[in-house]
Design a protein around this motif. Structure first.
Motif, mmCIF file in Angstrom:
data_model
loop_
_atom_site.group_PDB
_atom_site.id
_atom_site.type_symbol
_atom_site.label_atom_id
_atom_site.label_comp_id
_atom_site.label_asym_id
_atom_site.label_seq_id
_atom_site.Cartn_x
_atom_site.Cartn_y
_atom_site.Cartn_z
ATOM 1 N N GLU A 91 33.022 20.671 -6.318
ATOM 2 C CA GLU A 91 34.259 20.360 -5.601
ATOM 3 C C GLU A 91 34.318 21.044 -4.241
ATOM 4 N N ARG A 92 34.988 20.361 -3.306
ATOM 5 C CA ARG A 92 35.218 20.914 -1.973
ATOM 6 C C ARG A 92 36.730 21.069 -1.769
ATOM 7 N N LEU A 93 37.141 22.313 -1.552
ATOM 8 C CA LEU A 93 38.567 22.600 -1.394
ATOM 9 C C LEU A 93 38.862 22.915 0.065
ATOM 10 N N PRO A 94 39.655 22.078 0.748
ATOM 11 C CA PRO A 94 39.987 22.368 2.147
ATOM 12 C C PRO A 94 40.818 23.644 2.270
ATOM 13 N N GLN A 95 40.533 24.396 3.316
ATOM 14 C CA GLN A 95 41.268 25.633 3.581
ATOM 15 C C GLN A 95 41.280 25.908 5.070
ATOM 16 N N ARG A 96 42.002 26.920 5.480
ATOM 17 C CA ARG A 96 42.101 27.305 6.887
ATOM 18 C C ARG A 96 41.630 28.751 7.052
ATOM 19 N N LEU A 97 40.824 28.981 8.065
ATOM 20 C CA LEU A 97 40.534 30.354 8.461
ATOM 21 C C LEU A 97 41.627 30.756 9.441
ATOM 22 N N THR A 122 48.240 25.406 0.453
ATOM 23 C CA THR A 122 49.529 25.802 -0.114
ATOM 24 C C THR A 122 50.102 27.020 0.596
ATOM 25 N N ALA A 123 49.235 27.983 0.920
ATOM 26 C CA ALA A 123 49.688 29.237 1.523
ATOM 27 C C ALA A 123 49.788 29.177 3.045
ATOM 28 N N GLU A 124 49.283 28.107 3.657
ATOM 29 C CA GLU A 124 49.265 28.028 5.126
ATOM 30 C C GLU A 124 50.637 28.232 5.757
ATOM 31 N N PRO A 125 51.719 27.601 5.264
ATOM 32 C CA PRO A 125 53.023 27.828 5.899
ATOM 33 C C PRO A 125 53.464 29.286 5.881
ATOM 34 N N LEU A 126 53.190 30.006 4.796
ATOM 35 C CA LEU A 126 53.550 31.426 4.737
ATOM 36 C C LEU A 126 52.804 32.206 5.806
ATOM 37 N N PHE A 127 51.508 31.997 5.928
ATOM 38 C CA PHE A 127 50.723 32.737 6.912
ATOM 39 C C PHE A 127 51.169 32.385 8.330
ATOM 40 N N ARG A 128 51.480 31.128 8.582
ATOM 41 C CA ARG A 128 51.998 30.741 9.901
ATOM 42 C C ARG A 128 53.301 31.490 10.196
ATOM 43 N N ALA A 129 54.184 31.541 9.213
ATOM 44 C CA ALA A 129 55.472 32.205 9.403
ATOM 45 C C ALA A 129 55.311 33.695 9.657
ATOM 46 N N CYS A 130 54.193 34.257 9.218
ATOM 47 C CA CYS A 130 53.930 35.686 9.393
ATOM 48 C C CYS A 130 53.054 35.965 10.613
ATOM 49 N N GLY A 131 52.916 34.978 11.498
ATOM 50 C CA GLY A 131 52.239 35.217 12.773
ATOM 51 C C GLY A 131 50.758 34.934 12.804
ATOM 52 N N PHE A 132 50.200 34.346 11.758
ATOM 53 C CA PHE A 132 48.785 33.994 11.753
ATOM 54 C C PHE A 132 48.583 32.651 12.456
ATOM 55 N N HIS A 133 47.434 32.487 13.093
ATOM 56 C CA HIS A 133 47.095 31.210 13.705
ATOM 57 C C HIS A 133 45.793 30.684 13.107
ATOM 58 N N ILE A 134 45.611 29.393 13.167
ATOM 59 C CA ILE A 134 44.413 28.767 12.602
ATOM 60 C C ILE A 134 43.255 28.888 13.589
#
Length: 336
Positions: A151-157, A128-140
């Motif tokens: 449960e396994r929740l997908p996320q990005r470092l 959910t938060a990935e687009p915000l972090f991308r817009a703020c200059g973060f990369h995956i």
């Protein structure tokens, strides 16, 4: 003090703000994250964050910031970050999405990272938060999963390099120092704090007020700073102590810089009262403070024994102040 271009007031948060922090977290996860996670995943996520878990987080190495609606006072957003640049949490209440608050909170994290000397900002980011972090200059850096119960929740470092920013002048020990807030058991540090205020009776008057920063090298706490909220946008440095063997290493100046960034978004003045000493007055002036008043005979009236520093008996209390310039944050309204 609130930034004039945003409807939010961002202030330091601690254990007393538990209910507000929890309310933002639960509303954000339950309403905003359901687009990317199943009901079972969300339930596991919410159930994991118990009062005991909040207590662990608030008493750990994280520095929490709470955004409130400047008109209603309602909690609007939460962010936490440590001295290594790890953004542990960033949540915006659904009522305040697309108002620039997500960017605003990440900008606060960025300024904190610059002050601590972190090489990068990094976070384990929800889908959910990935687009915000991308817009703020973060990369995956990688895709991963958070295991919560069954449960396994997908996320990005995700990471953002800070090397191109002008950093605070850091002490040589910054790379190995641990910086955290001390909420409980402050009496354990009284021997250190008495280096800056040698009357324990006076020390106890503010010991449990405000926030206490502690800098540790290995198992030793080498410096501490207590800052209180005096109201009307004023924070006062009540105690700034550095152990003798670690003095003149830049740690005191570093602690002042950290205090500035901790309180900048909700403070118009930093204030300190100190003796008329040839050591402390030039130090604070070099850090941007300016004398504004003198209380003649203060140390004679309030201390039951003579106080000496640099071979001089202290009699007068000098009050110095430093205005804090407001940070500039983008508020284009396109993010969370």
């Amino acid at each position: 003090m609130p930034h004039p271009d945003t409807p939010f007031r961002i202030c330091p948060a601690g254990p007393a703000d538990h209910d507000a922090l929890d309310a933002v977290f639960r509303a954000s996860v339950a309403e905003l994250c359901r687009r990317h996670y199943t009901t079972r995943q969300l339930d596991a996520w919410l159930q994991r964050v118990t009062p005991q878990r909040w207590d662990e987080l608030l008493h750990g190495d994280l520095f929490f910031f709470l955004a409130r609606d400047r008109f209603t006072g309602c909690p609007a957003g939460v962010m936490s970050v440590n001295a290594r640049g790890y953004v542990h949490s960033l949540f915006v209440h659904p009522r305040y999405v697309r108002m620039g608050l997500g960017r605003h909170l990440l900008a606060v994290a960025e300024q904190w990272a610059i002050a601590t000397g972190a090489a990068s900002l990094w976070a384990e980011v929800s889908l959910t938060a990935e687009p915000l972090f991308r817009a703020c200059g973060f990369h995956i850096e990688r895709t991963q999963e958070a295991i919560v119960g069954s449960e396994r929740l997908p996320q990005r470092l995700m990471r953002r390099d800070m090397a191109h920013h002008q950093a605070t002048i850091l002490p040589a020990c910054a790379g190995t120092a641990d910086i955290r807030l001390v909420w409980d058991g402050r009496m354990r540090h009284v021997d250190l704090l008495l280096l800056a205020d040698e009357d324990e009776t006076m020390l106890r008057r503010y010991l449990d007020r405000g926030e206490m920063f502690a800098v540790s090298i290995g198992d030793e706490t080498v410096a501490a700073c207590i800052v209180t909220n005096e109201g009307n946008g004023v924070r006062e440095i009540q105690n700034l102590a550095v152990r003798t063997g670690w003095q003149r290493h830049g740690i005191g100046r570093w602690l002042l810089a950290l205090a500035e960034e901790r309180y900048r978004a909700c403070t118009r003045l930093l204030r300190v009262g100190t003796g008329d000493s040839p050591l402390t007055i030039p130090f604070y002036e070099a850090c941007g403070f300016r004398p504004v008043s003198r209380d003649s005979g203060y140390f004679l009236r309030h201390y039951d024994h003579p106080i000496f520093e640099a071979g001089r008996q202290l009699t007068d209390r000098i009050v110095l102040e430093k205005p804090l310039s407001l940070p500039s944050f983008g508020t284009d309204g396109q993010d969370g």
